[in-house]
Design a protein around this motif. Structure first.
Motif, PDB file in Angstrom:
ATOM      1  N   HIS A  79       0.853  -1.184   0.000  1.00  0.00           N
ATOM      2  CA  HIS A  79       0.000   0.000   0.000  1.00  0.00           C
ATOM      3  C   HIS A  79       0.891   1.236   0.000  1.00  0.00           C
ATOM      4  O   HIS A  79       1.789   1.353   0.838  1.00  0.00           O
ATOM      5  CB  HIS A  79      -0.912   0.029   1.227  1.00  0.00           C
ATOM      6  N   ILE A  80       0.640   2.132  -0.944  1.00  0.00           N
ATOM      7  CA  ILE A  80       1.366   3.407  -1.011  1.00  0.00           C
ATOM      8  C   ILE A  80       0.530   4.489  -0.358  1.00  0.00           C
ATOM      9  O   ILE A  80      -0.648   4.664  -0.684  1.00  0.00           O
ATOM     10  CB  ILE A  80       1.690   3.795  -2.465  1.00  0.00           C
ATOM     11  N   SER A  81       1.147   5.196   0.580  1.00  0.00           N
ATOM     12  CA  SER A  81       0.603   6.419   1.158  1.00  0.00           C
ATOM     13  C   SER A  81       1.638   7.497   0.859  1.00  0.00           C
ATOM     14  O   SER A  81       2.787   7.385   1.278  1.00  0.00           O
ATOM     15  CB  SER A  81       0.427   6.311   2.675  1.00  0.00           C
ATOM     16  N   ALA A  82       1.218   8.508   0.118  1.00  0.00           N
ATOM     17  CA  ALA A  82       2.169   9.535  -0.293  1.00  0.00           C
ATOM     18  C   ALA A  82       1.483  10.888  -0.347  1.00  0.00           C
ATOM     19  O   ALA A  82       0.262  10.993  -0.225  1.00  0.00           O
ATOM     20  CB  ALA A  82       2.760   9.179  -1.663  1.00  0.00           C
ATOM     21  N   ARG A  83       2.290  11.910  -0.555  1.00  0.00           N
ATOM     22  CA  ARG A  83       1.792  13.266  -0.804  1.00  0.00           C
ATOM     23  C   ARG A  83       2.598  13.838  -1.961  1.00  0.00           C
ATOM     24  O   ARG A  83       3.816  13.682  -2.018  1.00  0.00           O
ATOM     25  CB  ARG A  83       1.951  14.153   0.418  1.00  0.00           C
ATOM     26  N   SER A  84       1.876  14.489  -2.864  1.00  0.00           N
ATOM     27  CA  SER A  84       2.561  15.162  -3.965  1.00  0.00           C
ATOM     28  C   SER A  84       3.374  16.321  -3.394  1.00  0.00           C
ATOM     29  O   SER A  84       3.225  16.670  -2.218  1.00  0.00           O
ATOM     30  CB  SER A  84       1.542  15.684  -4.979  1.00  0.00           C
ATOM     31  N   SER A  85       4.195  16.937  -4.213  1.00  0.00           N
ATOM     32  CA  SER A  85       4.995  18.056  -3.725  1.00  0.00           C
ATOM     33  C   SER A  85       4.128  19.220  -3.257  1.00  0.00           C
ATOM     34  O   SER A  85       4.541  20.008  -2.420  1.00  0.00           O
ATOM     35  CB  SER A  85       5.990  18.514  -4.793  1.00  0.00           C
ATOM     36  N   SER A  86       2.885  19.295  -3.752  1.00  0.00           N
ATOM     37  CA  SER A  86       1.970  20.349  -3.296  1.00  0.00           C
ATOM     38  C   SER A  86       1.141  19.909  -2.092  1.00  0.00           C
ATOM     39  O   SER A  86       0.328  20.670  -1.589  1.00  0.00           O
ATOM     40  CB  SER A  86       1.044  20.774  -4.432  1.00  0.00           C
ATOM     41  N   GLY A  87       1.324  18.654  -1.644  1.00  0.00           N
ATOM     42  CA  GLY A  87       0.635  18.168  -0.463  1.00  0.00           C
ATOM     43  C   GLY A  87      -0.616  17.353  -0.725  1.00  0.00           C
ATOM     44  O   GLY A  87      -1.273  16.906   0.216  1.00  0.00           O
ATOM     45  N   ALA A  88      -0.986  17.141  -1.998  1.00  0.00           N
ATOM     46  CA  ALA A  88      -2.175  16.348  -2.314  1.00  0.00           C
ATOM     47  C   ALA A  88      -1.948  14.894  -1.903  1.00  0.00           C
ATOM     48  O   ALA A  88      -0.899  14.322  -2.196  1.00  0.00           O
ATOM     49  CB  ALA A  88      -2.498  16.434  -3.801  1.00  0.00           C
ATOM     50  N   PRO A  89      -2.917  14.269  -1.217  1.00  0.00           N
ATOM     51  CA  PRO A  89      -2.743  12.890  -0.757  1.00  0.00           C
ATOM     52  C   PRO A  89      -2.865  11.870  -1.890  1.00  0.00           C
ATOM     53  O   PRO A  89      -3.618  12.068  -2.841  1.00  0.00           O
ATOM     54  CB  PRO A  89      -3.878  12.708   0.245  1.00  0.00           C
TER      55      PRO A  89
END
Length: 129
Positions: A79-89
């Motif tokens: 499972h990937i949990s990440a945030r884009s560089s702008s903070g979008a989940p």
């Protein structure tokens, strides 16, 4: 290093953001079918692509849930949990298939829903990893 050790290192290094050492897990002539980036051939190409990971994501975690290892072949559900560089989940279920020979990944393919990663192109102006 056996296949299970290679896979364990794959996820540890990815979660540490140590992309240089992560790339060393792959054979020089590796092939990857990556759902967002397409077909990647050769560790040198992979290494050049991975230099941008720190700019693409402000946070990145890929947690393995199940390992299935059969000799030189393996599959991992994660499972990937990440945030884009702008903070979008970004949340995504993933299945990776691996071929591992002589302690190096020679082939990898990943499969996941691409929808969660669309925030990378919309919010950050990028085209995915």
């Amino acid at each position: 290093m056996n296949a299970r050790d290679v896979l364990a290192n794959y996820y540890v290094l990815a979660n540490e953001g140590d992309w240089a050492r992560w790339c060393e897990l792959f054979a020089e002539d590796m092939v990857m079918d990556e759902q967002l980036a397409g077909r990647i051939e050769g560790r040198a190409r992979l290494r050049s692509m991975m230099t941008g990971m720190g700019e693409l994501y402000s946070a990145f975690e890929n947690l393995p849930l199940h390992f299935l290892v059969d000799g030189e072949e393996a599959a991992v559900v994660s499972h990937i949990s990440a945030r884009s560089s702008s903070g979008a989940p970004i949340e995504a279920e993933v299945m990776n298939y691996f071929r591992i020979r002589e302690g190096r990944i020679t082939y990898m393919a990943n499969f996941h829903d691409t929808q969660p990663f669309q925030v990378l192109s919309r919010a950050d102006g990028g085209g995915g990893r």
